[in-house]
Design an enzyme around this catalytic site. Structure first.
Site, PDB file in Angstrom:
ATOM      1  N   GLU A  94      -2.032  -8.737   4.198  1.00 18.90           N
ATOM      2  CA  GLU A  94      -2.102  -9.180   5.601  1.00 18.90           C
ATOM      3  C   GLU A  94      -3.537  -9.246   6.107  1.00 18.90           C
ATOM      4  O   GLU A  94      -3.818  -9.958   7.081  1.00 18.90           O
ATOM      5  CB  GLU A  94      -1.264  -8.265   6.506  1.00 18.90           C
ATOM      6  CG  GLU A  94      -1.821  -6.893   6.782  1.00 18.90           C
ATOM      7  CD  GLU A  94      -1.495  -5.850   5.729  1.00 18.90           C
ATOM      8  OE1 GLU A  94      -1.667  -4.643   6.028  1.00 18.90           O
ATOM      9  OE2 GLU A  94      -1.085  -6.230   4.614  1.00 18.90           O
ATOM     10  N   CYS A 129       0.833  -1.205   0.000  1.00 18.06           N
ATOM     11  CA  CYS A 129       0.000   0.000   0.000  1.00 18.06           C
ATOM     12  C   CYS A 129       0.874   1.264   0.000  1.00 18.06           C
ATOM     13  O   CYS A 129       1.443   1.603  -1.022  1.00 18.06           O
ATOM     14  CB  CYS A 129      -0.992  -0.031   1.159  1.00 18.06           C
ATOM     15  SG  CYS A 129      -2.352   1.144   0.953  1.00 18.06           S
ATOM     16  N   HIS A 131      -3.711  -4.847   0.683  1.00 18.59           N
ATOM     17  CA  HIS A 131      -3.209  -5.285   1.987  1.00 18.59           C
ATOM     18  C   HIS A 131      -3.326  -6.808   2.101  1.00 18.59           C
ATOM     19  O   HIS A 131      -4.341  -7.320   2.595  1.00 18.59           O
ATOM     20  CB  HIS A 131      -4.004  -4.618   3.116  1.00 18.59           C
ATOM     21  CG  HIS A 131      -3.661  -3.185   3.328  1.00 18.59           C
ATOM     22  ND1 HIS A 131      -2.674  -2.770   4.198  1.00 18.59           N
ATOM     23  CD2 HIS A 131      -4.153  -2.061   2.757  1.00 18.59           C
ATOM     24  CE1 HIS A 131      -2.580  -1.456   4.169  1.00 18.59           C
ATOM     25  NE2 HIS A 131      -3.467  -0.997   3.296  1.00 18.59           N
TER      26      HIS A 131
END
Length: 235
Positions: free
Chosen positions: A209, A112, A207
């Site tokens: 994660e 990002c 993202h």
């Protein structure tokens, strides 16, 4: 087996309930994804000097998401009123870290804001705000098409992923030596790689994660970073 040491620059936070004061933080989901991949995530303090020397002890770098880069960093004369959480020290450290990793071949995964930092570090620019609801990439999961034959495709094991996004800026002019390797349906640049890499480098606008714990495809990005760091440590 010793875990490869992955540097994760901290993000400044004005308030943190557990610590009572301003803090330097990283998302738990992010560091857990590195840990699951077999790496040792180490949050490091963004300091004014010495980024290159400090990173010499690490096997890889992960540039995480965060607030916006100051527009003057990419030559913009004005600042859009949606630009938020700008910190000059954070910008300076991240840009130096990105340039060092790319120049030295230190394995680098940029996420990002990290993608935007890498683009600006190589002379690229950003669109300061993407616009209204038709171009809204906050709190969204949308499909991303990945270019075949790229490091990103090799890491993910597929040419199409569902990406969890939270950003209001995107790449405008591409930095020198970078190639677009994934896009969203609206044309937003979703991933970058180097055209002549010195080491493993992948930058994604989404993202991974957010969903890595339950989505093996997203977790593979962290595994690719850690494995590249491990191989560099053996060299």
């Amino acid at each position: 087996m010793t875990r490869p040491l992955i540097a994760v620059p901290a993000r400044f936070s004005a308030t943190t309930s557990a610590l009572r004061f301003a803090a330097e933080v990283n998302a738990r989901a992010l560091v857990e994804a590195v840990w699951r991949a077999g790496g040792e995530p180490a949050t490091i303090h963004p300091a004014e000097d010495g980024a290159e020397q400090r990173l010499a002890r690490f096997d890889g770098v992960l540039l995480p998401g965060g607030g916006d880069l100051a527009p003057h960093r990419y030559g913009a004369a004005d600042t859009h009123d949606t630009v938020y959480d700008v910190d000059d020290l954070q910008d300076s450290f991240d840009l130096r870290a990105a340039r060092h990793a790319l120049a030295s071949g230190l394995p680098l995964l940029a996420i990002c804001r990290g993608l935007q930092v890498a683009n600006v570090a190589l002379g690229g620019t950003l669109e300061q705000d993407m616009g209204g609801p038709d171009l809204d990439h906050r709190h969204r999961v949308h499909p991303v098409r990945v270019r075949q034959g790229t490091l990103l495709e090799q890491a993910l094991g597929t040419d199409k992923v569902d990406a969890s996004c939270y950003h209001h800026q995107r790449v405008d002019r591409l930095g020198s030596g970078l190639a677009v390797v994934a896009t969203a349906a609206d044309g937003t640049v979703e991933a970058l790689e180097a055209t002549a890499p010195r080491g493993w480098f992948v930058a994604v606008q989404w993202h991974p994660e957010d969903t890595a714990e339950r989505d093996p495809v997203q977790q593979r990005l962290f595994e690719a970073l850690v494995e590249s760091a491990r191989m560099r440590g053996r060299a």
